[in-house]
Design a protein around this motif. Structure first.
Motif, PDB file in Angstrom:
ATOM      1  N   ILE A  88       0.849  -1.188   0.000  1.00  0.00           N
ATOM      2  CA  ILE A  88       0.000   0.000   0.000  1.00  0.00           C
ATOM      3  C   ILE A  88       0.887   1.242   0.000  1.00  0.00           C
ATOM      4  CG2 ILE A  88      -0.225  -0.210   2.528  1.00  0.00           C
ATOM      5  CD1 ILE A  88      -2.944   1.202   2.292  1.00  0.00           C
ATOM      6  N   ASN A  89       0.645   2.140  -0.935  1.00  0.00           N
ATOM      7  CA  ASN A  89       1.402   3.385  -1.065  1.00  0.00           C
ATOM      8  C   ASN A  89       2.907   3.136  -1.152  1.00  0.00           C
ATOM      9  OD1 ASN A  89      -1.128   4.581  -0.744  1.00  0.00           O
ATOM     10  ND2 ASN A  89      -0.819   4.980   1.434  1.00  0.00           N
ATOM     11  N   GLY A  90       3.286   2.035  -1.780  1.00  0.00           N
ATOM     12  CA  GLY A  90       4.693   1.711  -1.936  1.00  0.00           C
ATOM     13  C   GLY A  90       5.324   1.032  -0.745  1.00  0.00           C
ATOM     14  N   ASP A  91       4.567   0.871   0.343  1.00  0.00           N
ATOM     15  CA  ASP A  91       5.076   0.209   1.546  1.00  0.00           C
ATOM     16  C   ASP A  91       4.543  -1.220   1.634  1.00  0.00           C
ATOM     17  OD1 ASP A  91       6.433   2.505   2.413  1.00  0.00           O
ATOM     18  OD2 ASP A  91       4.602   3.283   3.336  1.00  0.00           O
ATOM     19  N   GLU A  92       5.269  -2.065   2.354  1.00  0.00           N
ATOM     20  CA  GLU A  92       4.855  -3.456   2.536  1.00  0.00           C
ATOM     21  C   GLU A  92       4.471  -3.680   3.986  1.00  0.00           C
ATOM     22  OE1 GLU A  92       6.642  -6.812   0.109  1.00  0.00           O
ATOM     23  OE2 GLU A  92       7.468  -7.236   2.109  1.00  0.00           O
ATOM     24  N   ILE A  93       3.284  -4.206   4.183  1.00  0.00           N
ATOM     25  CA  ILE A  93       2.761  -4.491   5.517  1.00  0.00           C
ATOM     26  C   ILE A  93       2.551  -5.995   5.633  1.00  0.00           C
ATOM     27  CG2 ILE A  93       0.792  -4.154   7.069  1.00  0.00           C
ATOM     28  CD1 ILE A  93       0.349  -1.461   5.562  1.00  0.00           C
ATOM     29  N   THR A  94       2.932  -6.573   6.759  1.00  0.00           N
ATOM     30  CA  THR A  94       2.716  -7.998   6.974  1.00  0.00           C
ATOM     31  C   THR A  94       1.846  -8.203   8.203  1.00  0.00           C
ATOM     32  OG1 THR A  94       4.754  -8.176   8.271  1.00  0.00           O
ATOM     33  CG2 THR A  94       4.900  -8.645   5.905  1.00  0.00           C
ATOM     34  N   GLY A  95       1.233  -9.379   8.283  1.00  0.00           N
ATOM     35  CA  GLY A  95       0.378  -9.655   9.425  1.00  0.00           C
ATOM     36  C   GLY A  95      -0.135 -11.070   9.428  1.00  0.00           C
ATOM     37  N   THR A  96      -0.925 -11.370  10.447  1.00  0.00           N
ATOM     38  CA  THR A  96      -1.576 -12.676  10.571  1.00  0.00           C
ATOM     39  C   THR A  96      -3.072 -12.460  10.698  1.00  0.00           C
ATOM     40  OG1 THR A  96      -1.297 -12.654  12.982  1.00  0.00           O
ATOM     41  CG2 THR A  96       0.430 -13.728  11.670  1.00  0.00           C
ATOM     42  N   LEU A  97      -3.840 -13.450  10.268  1.00  0.00           N
ATOM     43  CA  LEU A  97      -5.290 -13.339  10.351  1.00  0.00           C
ATOM     44  C   LEU A  97      -5.885 -14.580  11.004  1.00  0.00           C
ATOM     45  CD1 LEU A  97      -6.754 -15.167   7.825  1.00  0.00           C
ATOM     46  CD2 LEU A  97      -5.526 -13.427   6.526  1.00  0.00           C
ATOM     47  N   THR A  98      -6.956 -14.371  11.712  1.00  0.00           N
ATOM     48  CA  THR A  98      -7.738 -15.462  12.298  1.00  0.00           C
ATOM     49  C   THR A  98      -9.203 -15.152  12.064  1.00  0.00           C
ATOM     50  OG1 THR A  98      -7.804 -14.355  14.461  1.00  0.00           O
ATOM     51  CG2 THR A  98      -6.041 -15.964  14.101  1.00  0.00           C
ATOM     52  N   GLY A  99     -10.004 -16.187  11.903  1.00  0.00           N
ATOM     53  CA  GLY A  99     -11.414 -15.943  11.656  1.00  0.00           C
ATOM     54  C   GLY A  99     -12.232 -17.210  11.645  1.00  0.00           C
ATOM     55  N   LYS A 100     -13.472 -17.057  11.233  1.00  0.00           N
ATOM     56  CA  LYS A 100     -14.431 -18.153  11.178  1.00  0.00           C
ATOM     57  C   LYS A 100     -15.055 -18.173   9.794  1.00  0.00           C
ATOM     58  CE  LYS A 100     -17.197 -21.358  12.967  1.00  0.00           C
ATOM     59  NZ  LYS A 100     -16.716 -22.651  13.490  1.00  0.00           N
ATOM     60  N   VAL A 101     -15.023 -19.331   9.148  1.00  0.00           N
ATOM     61  CA  VAL A 101     -15.572 -19.486   7.806  1.00  0.00           C
ATOM     62  C   VAL A 101     -16.923 -20.171   7.888  1.00  0.00           C
ATOM     63  CG1 VAL A 101     -15.239 -20.474   5.520  1.00  0.00           C
ATOM     64  CG2 VAL A 101     -13.264 -19.647   6.814  1.00  0.00           C
ATOM     65  N   ALA A 102     -17.931 -19.566   7.292  1.00  0.00           N
ATOM     66  CA  ALA A 102     -19.253 -20.180   7.142  1.00  0.00           C
ATOM     67  C   ALA A 102     -19.572 -20.218   5.649  1.00  0.00           C
ATOM     68  CB  ALA A 102     -20.302 -19.377   7.902  1.00  0.00           C
ATOM     69  N   ALA A 103     -20.704 -20.813   5.313  1.00  0.00           N
ATOM     70  CA  ALA A 103     -21.039 -20.987   3.898  1.00  0.00           C
ATOM     71  C   ALA A 103     -21.156 -19.657   3.161  1.00  0.00           C
ATOM     72  CB  ALA A 103     -22.338 -21.767   3.764  1.00  0.00           C
ATOM     73  N   LYS A 104     -21.701 -18.615   3.834  1.00  0.00           N
ATOM     74  CA  LYS A 104     -21.967 -17.350   3.150  1.00  0.00           C
ATOM     75  C   LYS A 104     -21.193 -16.169   3.706  1.00  0.00           C
ATOM     76  CE  LYS A 104     -26.646 -18.646   1.723  1.00  0.00           C
ATOM     77  NZ  LYS A 104     -28.085 -18.263   1.731  1.00  0.00           N
ATOM     78  N   LYS A 105     -20.347 -16.381   4.703  1.00  0.00           N
ATOM     79  CA  LYS A 105     -19.607 -15.253   5.247  1.00  0.00           C
ATOM     80  C   LYS A 105     -18.327 -15.721   5.928  1.00  0.00           C
ATOM     81  CE  LYS A 105     -21.913 -15.069   9.751  1.00  0.00           C
ATOM     82  NZ  LYS A 105     -22.652 -14.194  10.708  1.00  0.00           N
ATOM     83  N   ILE A 106     -17.391 -14.790   6.029  1.00  0.00           N
ATOM     84  CA  ILE A 106     -16.173 -14.988   6.800  1.00  0.00           C
ATOM     85  C   ILE A 106     -16.020 -13.767   7.694  1.00  0.00           C
ATOM     86  CG2 ILE A 106     -13.694 -15.405   6.768  1.00  0.00           C
ATOM     87  CD1 ILE A 106     -13.930 -16.287   3.874  1.00  0.00           C
ATOM     88  N   THR A 107     -15.760 -13.988   8.956  1.00  0.00           N
ATOM     89  CA  THR A 107     -15.508 -12.890   9.884  1.00  0.00           C
ATOM     90  C   THR A 107     -14.208 -13.162  10.622  1.00  0.00           C
ATOM     91  OG1 THR A 107     -16.844 -13.972  11.585  1.00  0.00           O
ATOM     92  CG2 THR A 107     -17.944 -12.331  10.217  1.00  0.00           C
ATOM     93  N   GLY A 108     -13.542 -12.100  11.054  1.00  0.00           N
ATOM     94  CA  GLY A 108     -12.311 -12.320  11.786  1.00  0.00           C
ATOM     95  C   GLY A 108     -11.555 -11.046  12.055  1.00  0.00           C
TER      96      GLY A 108
END
Length: 238
Positions: A88-108
């Motif tokens: 983004i804007n020439g910079d590199e950002i890293t991270g980790t994600l956690t969430g919950k997957v359902a048939a019609k949505k993902i939240t996290g």
């Protein structure tokens, strides 16, 4: 004899019961993602069956399109984990994600090098085309401008390129370029740069809802001057 028949029936039904268990939810496919928290924005992210994902989007803090890539896993309970890299804007950002997957949505949530985010995703759906000629009555603080835009589809689904020009009593004429990302239910996020003839470029980040058949559509956001910006958009007859 009766017990033998009951046992045989139980054995015959056992495989059917096991196969009736629901399959774990999968994120494979393309999703429209809403981001909140350290930054706010919209992205389209595609999860591949090789446990990798990629995407692109616009946010309040992006000067143009940002891109995403990473890896993911989902366990039998639908728990999503992964890591990602954002440019983004020439910079590199890293991270980790956690969430919950359902048939019609993902939240996290996302823990990144610039802060914490929440995300909410739903399956990609067709979005309206905003291609064509548009006019804009723009206000940056108390300064009024008249603007004209040509909007064309880009190589990415839901993403459009903007070119145009504007005039104001304060700065005179200026050129406009930018991108707009269209979401479901008419949602739109826009990033644009205005370049006056003899002045420094200015940047605008706007969001709102648009209906090409509506006489006026209002987008609001922030201007690089720190002042609020508001644009009343109208599509030319098609």
């Amino acid at each position: 004899m009766k017990f033998t028949l009951i046992a045989s029936a139980a054995l015959a039904l056992a495989p059917l019961s096991a196969s009736a268990a629901p399959a774990p939810a999968t994120p494979v496919g393309t999703w429209e993602v809403t981001l909140t928290g350290a930054d706010q924005g919209t992205a389209y992210v595609t999860f591949e069956d090789d446990n990798e994902f990629s995407g692109y989007g616009l946010s309040r803090n992006s000067l143009g399109l940002f891109t995403l890539s990473g890896t993911w896993t989902v366990d039998a309970a639908g728990k999503l984990t992964g890591n990602y890299t954002e440019t983004i804007n020439g910079d590199e950002i890293t991270g980790t994600l956690t969430g919950k997957v359902a048939a019609k949505k993902i939240t996290g949530s996302i823990a990144s090098t610039i802060g914490s985010f929440k995300f909410n995703a739903k399956r990609e759906v067709p979005t309206q085309s905003i291609s064509g000629v548009w006019t804009g009555a723009t206000a940056v603080g108390k300064v009024r401008m008249a603007e004209f835009y040509q909007i064309t589809p880009s190589a990415f689904p839901h993403l459009y390129e903007i070119s145009g020009e504007g005039t104001s009593l304060l700065t005179g004429s200026y050129s406009i370029s930018g991108v707009a990302l269209v979401g479901s239910k008419g949602k739109i996020r826009l990033a644009a740069v205005s370049i006056p003839d003899e002045d420094e470029p200015s940047f605008s980040s706007l969001t709102g809802t648009v209906n090409v058949n509506r006489k006026q559509n209002v987008l609001k956001g922030t201007h690089s001057s720190g002042l609020p910006i508001k644009v009343a958009l109208a599509a030319s007859p098609r």
